[in-house]
Scaffold this motif. Structure first.
Motif, PDB file in Angstrom:
ATOM      1  N   TYR A 267      -2.925   3.959  -1.012  1.00 42.37           N
ATOM      2  CA  TYR A 267      -2.436   4.479   0.260  1.00 42.37           C
ATOM      3  C   TYR A 267      -2.104   5.962   0.164  1.00 42.37           C
ATOM      4  CZ  TYR A 267      -2.185  -0.279   2.047  1.00 42.37           C
ATOM      5  OH  TYR A 267      -2.514  -1.543   2.468  1.00 42.37           O
ATOM      6  N   LEU A 268      -1.421   6.356  -0.889  1.00 40.83           N
ATOM      7  CA  LEU A 268      -1.039   7.764  -1.003  1.00 40.83           C
ATOM      8  C   LEU A 268      -2.251   8.634  -1.290  1.00 40.83           C
ATOM      9  CD1 LEU A 268       1.134   9.831  -0.871  1.00 40.83           C
ATOM     10  CD2 LEU A 268       1.749   9.337  -3.240  1.00 40.83           C
ATOM     11  N   SER A 269      -3.186   8.153  -2.103  1.00 49.45           N
ATOM     12  CA  SER A 269      -4.410   8.903  -2.371  1.00 49.45           C
ATOM     13  C   SER A 269      -5.187   9.149  -1.081  1.00 49.45           C
ATOM     14  CB  SER A 269      -5.281   8.161  -3.368  1.00 49.45           C
ATOM     15  OG  SER A 269      -4.672   8.054  -4.618  1.00 49.45           O
ATOM     16  N   SER A 270      -5.292   8.120  -0.259  1.00 52.46           N
ATOM     17  CA  SER A 270      -6.014   8.236   1.009  1.00 52.46           C
ATOM     18  C   SER A 270      -5.329   9.236   1.928  1.00 52.46           C
ATOM     19  CB  SER A 270      -6.117   6.870   1.693  1.00 52.46           C
ATOM     20  OG  SER A 270      -6.773   5.934   0.868  1.00 52.46           O
ATOM     21  N   PHE A 271      -4.010   9.183   1.985  1.00 53.35           N
ATOM     22  CA  PHE A 271      -3.264  10.104   2.839  1.00 53.35           C
ATOM     23  C   PHE A 271      -3.475  11.546   2.409  1.00 53.35           C
ATOM     24  CE2 PHE A 271       0.845  12.389   3.516  1.00 53.35           C
ATOM     25  CZ  PHE A 271       0.729  12.540   4.884  1.00 53.35           C
ATOM     26  N   LEU A 272      -3.453  11.789   1.102  1.00 54.27           N
ATOM     27  CA  LEU A 272      -3.631  13.159   0.610  1.00 54.27           C
ATOM     28  C   LEU A 272      -5.047  13.681   0.913  1.00 54.27           C
ATOM     29  CD1 LEU A 272      -1.771  12.984  -2.830  1.00 54.27           C
ATOM     30  CD2 LEU A 272      -0.961  13.924  -0.660  1.00 54.27           C
ATOM     31  N   LYS A 273      -6.033  12.815   0.824  1.00 54.63           N
ATOM     32  CA  LYS A 273      -7.408  13.238   1.151  1.00 54.63           C
ATOM     33  C   LYS A 273      -7.532  13.590   2.618  1.00 54.63           C
ATOM     34  CE  LYS A 273      -9.732  10.674  -2.546  1.00 54.63           C
ATOM     35  NZ  LYS A 273     -10.668   9.561  -2.873  1.00 54.63           N
ATOM     36  N   LEU A 274      -6.901  12.792   3.473  1.00 55.94           N
ATOM     37  CA  LEU A 274      -7.000  13.029   4.913  1.00 55.94           C
ATOM     38  C   LEU A 274      -6.253  14.290   5.345  1.00 55.94           C
ATOM     39  CD1 LEU A 274      -6.552   9.376   6.217  1.00 55.94           C
ATOM     40  CD2 LEU A 274      -8.624  10.773   6.373  1.00 55.94           C
ATOM     41  N   THR A 275      -5.290  14.710   4.546  1.00 53.41           N
ATOM     42  CA  THR A 275      -4.517  15.906   4.889  1.00 53.41           C
ATOM     43  C   THR A 275      -4.961  17.100   4.050  1.00 53.41           C
ATOM     44  OG1 THR A 275      -2.784  15.153   3.368  1.00 53.41           O
ATOM     45  CG2 THR A 275      -2.486  14.686   5.718  1.00 53.41           C
ATOM     46  N   ASN A 276      -6.189  17.022   3.534  1.00 54.03           N
ATOM     47  CA  ASN A 276      -6.820  18.159   2.862  1.00 54.03           C
ATOM     48  C   ASN A 276      -6.061  18.620   1.612  1.00 54.03           C
ATOM     49  OD1 ASN A 276      -8.712  18.555   5.167  1.00 54.03           O
ATOM     50  ND2 ASN A 276      -6.805  19.112   6.198  1.00 54.03           N
ATOM     51  N   PHE A 277      -5.364  17.697   0.971  1.00 53.55           N
ATOM     52  CA  PHE A 277      -4.618  18.095  -0.236  1.00 53.55           C
ATOM     53  C   PHE A 277      -5.573  18.218  -1.415  1.00 53.55           C
ATOM     54  CE2 PHE A 277      -2.155  17.158  -4.091  1.00 53.55           C
ATOM     55  CZ  PHE A 277      -1.157  18.099  -3.958  1.00 53.55           C
TER      56      PHE A 277
END
Length: 277
Positions: A267-277
């Protein structure tokens, strides 16, 4: 006399309730009257406006951009769920996504060293992933050269998780700077320090993790004075034990990272990808 006394108490109680009700009625009437005032309405709206959170937007960013307008987690819930469903395991590793350099022209040439009944070959690993990948409790397993396990998990880690178990037969093969990962349990620590350590003849680095126990574990802190021990990395640091054995220069606290028992990483990996991290 008792009925008379009870009746008087009842009259007294009711009188108090009537007075309280009357006061609240007057206050409410005064409040309604004040609402007619335009200045009062403005002050109320200004007060609540101070708690208003402006909606955020998602922006495609360049690495050097200063415009950091990211959506919040709940705004991306559906997309995060879809991405995390693709993870077959509840955990991943930064080193799984590292770039392995097999040959680097002038600056890196792989060499194969054989000693007695074993051989080792060096590789170069890009550190770019360290800037934006998540660390979890299995990180120690993923970049160790050799390991001693207490738990059987992390089989999906396909890079360094294939490190061989450290045994008496393997000890003579260790190279300078070998990274040794120990699951931080008494049985494992005892086997390493009481049986294997005396046979190690080269400088080594130690990682102890995979438990909620302190590091260094009890009396094992005495090994911080080991001349061949270059660094000792451990989760849940017991700084009193480190100070007791004068090991502040050798012991380095290691972040515990996300749990490997729960689906936090997907979940956190996906969130970071979606927010261009």
């Amino acid at each position: 006399l008792y009925p008379t006394y009870t009746f008087c108490r009842f009259i007294e109680t009711m009188s108090r309730r009537v007075w309280v009700l009357l006061c609240f009625t007057l206050l409410f009437a005064s409040f309604l009257q004040s609402l007619k005032s335009r200045s009062f309405r403005k002050s109320i709206l200004k007060y609540y406006a101070s708690f208003t959170i402006e909606p955020t937007t998602t922006t495609i960013l360049d690495r050097g951009s200063n415009d950091l307008n990211f959506s919040r987690y709940h705004h991306l819930a559906d997309a995060i769920q879809n991405m995390s469903d693709r993870f077959l395991y509840p955990f991943d590793s930064a080193y799984d996504e590292a770039t392995v350099i097999e040959r680097g022209r002038l600056w890196f040439q792989p060499t194969k060293i054989c000693k007695e009944n074993c051989c080792a070959e060096n590789v170069a690993i890009s550190l770019d992933q360290d800037d934006n990948k998540i660390m979890n409790t299995l990180a120690g397993l993923d970049f160790a050269d050799t390991i001693i396990r207490h738990y059987e998990h992390g089989r999906n880690l396909h890079f360094h998780s294939k490190a061989p178990y450290l045994t008496e037969d393997l000890v003579p093969c260790l190279q300078n700077g070998t990274i040794i990962q120990l699951d931080n349990h008494n049985k494992v620590l005892s086997y390493f320090f009481d049986k294997l350590r005396a046979e190690i003849k080269v400088p080594y680095l130690l990682i102890t993790s995979q438990s909620d126990g302190d590091n260094p574990w009890f009396h094992y802190g005495e090994h911080l004075s080991d001349d061949l021990l270059m660094k000792w990395y451990g989760t849940n640091p017991d700084l009193e034990t480190v100070d007791k054995y004068n090991g502040t220069l050798k012991f380095e606290p290691m972040p515990l990272g996300l749990s490997n028992q729960h689906r936090q990483t997907p979940y956190l990996s996906s969130f970071l990808k979606l927010t261009n991290f």
